[in-house]
Design a protein around this motif. Structure first.
Motif, short mmCIF file in Angstrom:
data_model
loop_
_atom_site.label_atom_id
_atom_site.label_comp_id
_atom_site.label_asym_id
_atom_site.label_seq_id
_atom_site.Cartn_x
_atom_site.Cartn_y
_atom_site.Cartn_z
N TRP A 120 -27.20 -11.58 89.98
CA TRP A 120 -27.89 -12.60 90.78
C TRP A 120 -27.76 -12.33 92.28
O TRP A 120 -26.66 -12.12 92.78
CB TRP A 120 -27.30 -13.99 90.51
CG TRP A 120 -27.61 -14.54 89.16
CD1 TRP A 120 -26.72 -14.77 88.15
CD2 TRP A 120 -28.89 -14.97 88.67
NE1 TRP A 120 -27.37 -15.30 87.06
CE2 TRP A 120 -28.68 -15.44 87.35
CE3 TRP A 120 -30.19 -15.01 89.21
CZ2 TRP A 120 -29.73 -15.94 86.56
CZ3 TRP A 120 -31.22 -15.49 88.43
CH2 TRP A 120 -30.99 -15.95 87.12
N HIS A 121 -28.87 -12.36 92.98
CA HIS A 121 -28.88 -12.19 94.44
C HIS A 121 -30.23 -12.65 94.99
O HIS A 121 -31.17 -12.89 94.24
CB HIS A 121 -28.65 -10.72 94.81
CG HIS A 121 -29.82 -9.84 94.44
ND1 HIS A 121 -30.02 -9.39 93.16
CD2 HIS A 121 -30.86 -9.38 95.17
CE1 HIS A 121 -31.13 -8.67 93.12
NE2 HIS A 121 -31.67 -8.66 94.33
N SER A 122 -30.29 -12.73 96.31
CA SER A 122 -31.57 -12.94 97.01
C SER A 122 -31.72 -11.79 97.98
O SER A 122 -30.74 -11.24 98.46
CB SER A 122 -31.56 -14.23 97.82
OG SER A 122 -31.29 -15.32 96.99
N ASP A 123 -32.96 -11.44 98.27
CA ASP A 123 -33.21 -10.38 99.26
C ASP A 123 -33.58 -11.03 100.58
O ASP A 123 -34.74 -11.06 100.97
CB ASP A 123 -34.32 -9.45 98.77
CG ASP A 123 -33.90 -8.72 97.51
OD1 ASP A 123 -32.86 -8.04 97.56
OD2 ASP A 123 -34.57 -8.86 96.48
N ASN A 124 -32.55 -11.60 101.23
CA ASN A 124 -32.83 -12.32 102.48
C ASN A 124 -32.05 -11.72 103.64
O ASN A 124 -31.55 -12.43 104.49
CB ASN A 124 -32.53 -13.82 102.31
CG ASN A 124 -31.15 -14.04 101.72
OD1 ASN A 124 -30.42 -13.09 101.46
ND2 ASN A 124 -30.80 -15.29 101.52
N MET A 177 -32.63 -17.31 93.54
CA MET A 177 -31.98 -16.01 93.34
C MET A 177 -32.74 -15.33 92.19
O MET A 177 -33.47 -15.97 91.43
CB MET A 177 -30.53 -16.19 92.92
CG MET A 177 -29.68 -16.80 94.01
SD MET A 177 -27.93 -16.69 93.60
CE MET A 177 -27.84 -17.83 92.24
N HIS A 178 -32.52 -14.02 92.07
CA HIS A 178 -33.09 -13.32 90.90
C HIS A 178 -32.08 -12.31 90.38
O HIS A 178 -31.18 -11.89 91.09
CB HIS A 178 -34.44 -12.67 91.23
CG HIS A 178 -34.42 -11.75 92.40
ND1 HIS A 178 -34.69 -12.17 93.69
CD2 HIS A 178 -34.17 -10.43 92.51
CE1 HIS A 178 -34.61 -11.15 94.52
NE2 HIS A 178 -34.29 -10.07 93.83
N GLN A 179 -32.26 -11.95 89.11
CA GLN A 179 -31.42 -10.90 88.54
C GLN A 179 -32.21 -10.13 87.50
O GLN A 179 -33.20 -10.62 86.96
CB GLN A 179 -30.15 -11.48 87.91
CG GLN A 179 -30.32 -12.17 86.57
CD GLN A 179 -29.01 -12.32 85.79
OE1 GLN A 179 -27.98 -11.80 86.17
NE2 GLN A 179 -29.07 -13.04 84.67
N PHE A 195 -41.03 -2.57 97.53
CA PHE A 195 -41.57 -2.26 98.86
C PHE A 195 -41.28 -3.44 99.78
O PHE A 195 -41.52 -4.60 99.42
CB PHE A 195 -43.08 -2.01 98.76
CG PHE A 195 -43.39 -0.73 98.04
CD1 PHE A 195 -43.53 0.45 98.74
CD2 PHE A 195 -43.50 -0.70 96.65
CE1 PHE A 195 -43.79 1.64 98.08
CE2 PHE A 195 -43.76 0.49 95.98
CZ PHE A 195 -43.91 1.66 96.70
N ARG A 196 -40.74 -3.12 100.96
CA ARG A 196 -40.25 -4.16 101.86
C ARG A 196 -40.80 -4.00 103.27
O ARG A 196 -41.24 -2.91 103.65
CB ARG A 196 -38.71 -4.11 101.90
CG ARG A 196 -38.13 -4.40 100.50
CD ARG A 196 -36.66 -4.10 100.39
NE ARG A 196 -36.25 -4.17 99.00
CZ ARG A 196 -35.33 -4.99 98.51
NH1 ARG A 196 -34.67 -5.80 99.29
NH2 ARG A 196 -35.04 -4.99 97.22
N GLN A 197 -40.71 -5.10 104.03
CA GLN A 197 -41.23 -5.11 105.41
C GLN A 197 -40.07 -5.36 106.36
O GLN A 197 -39.52 -6.44 106.41
CB GLN A 197 -42.30 -6.21 105.53
CG GLN A 197 -43.45 -5.94 104.57
CD GLN A 197 -44.48 -7.04 104.50
OE1 GLN A 197 -44.16 -8.22 104.51
NE2 GLN A 197 -45.75 -6.65 104.42
#
Ligand SMILES: O=C(O)CCC(=O)C(=O)O
Ligand SMILES: [Mn+2]
Length: 204
Positions: A120-124, A177-179, A195-197
């Motif tokens: 579990w995490h967030s990409d923040n 969150m997602h996992q 893909f990220r900004q």
């Protein structure tokens, strides 16, 4: 592209607090040729991190590609992006055209079997554009992606199929969150490309 525009194209999976959508067959890939090309052409490495003073080598293999001077801190270490490989660049250009936006970095994950997942995490992270999106492509074995609301604990499961796309906005990272669930019965590999900004001011 504003989130409203994305909403019109792809239905939001989340009941509130952000936007995350699932688009099956975004990439037509009946013979799994993308999986095989990515397995062969990407410089996969086991990630190393230090946790409580101990060096840990992850089972998951990763790569980080991007525009020149893009750096990202993940697994507690700052990594410089490798130049775009031909296959990842091709996928990036297709996404940019369809989503009418630009990406300057991509984190790649290789899960050799279902015994390997992501907790579990967030990409923040602060390096990411606060109004940006993350576009996540999946190739290979179908795996279960789970979302969980940080306050209410509401859970949503999505099966990520070969060639599918997940689009997440940053608002959803703040509240959910997602996992990637471990599924030991699955013996085939899966590759995920996010893909990220990245913000311009953190360019080194
Ligand atoms: O493999 C996936 O679908 C999830 C990957 C992920 O969440 C990440 O790289 O931040
Ligand atoms: Mn993530």
């Amino acid at each position: 592209m504003s989130n409203n525009t994305l909403n019109i194209i792809y239905q939001n999976l989340l009941p509130h607090n952000g936007y995350t959508s699932y688009i099956p067959n975004f990439i037509k890939d009946t013979h799994s040729s993308f999986l095989h090309q990515l397995l062969n052409e990407v410089a996969w490495k086991h990630d190393e991190l230090t946790l409580y003073g101990k060096k840990i080598i992850t089972k998951r293999q990763v790569a980080f590609e991007g525009d020149e001077h893009i750096a990202y801190t993940y697994s507690k270490q700052e990594k410089m992006a490798s130049p775009w490989s031909k296959i990842v660049l091709e996928l990036k250009q297709k996404l940019e055209k369809e989503l009418n936006t630009q990406f300057n970095g991509c984190l790649l994950n290789l899960y050799a079997t279902g015994e390997i997942g992501m907790a579990w995490h967030s990409d923040n992270e602060p390096e990411l554009e606060s109004e940006g999106i993350i576009a996540s492509l999946s190739f290979g074995a179908t795996r279960t992606f789970q979302l969980k609301h940080k306050q209410s604990g509401e859970k949503i499961d999505v099966k990520l199929e070969n060639g599918s796309l997940v689009v997440m906005d940053m608002h959803s990272q703040k509240h959910w969150m997602h996992q990637l669930k471990k599924e030991p019965k699955i013996k085939e590999p899966r590759i995920n490309l996010t893909f990220r900004q990245f913000k311009n001011e953190v360019l080194k």
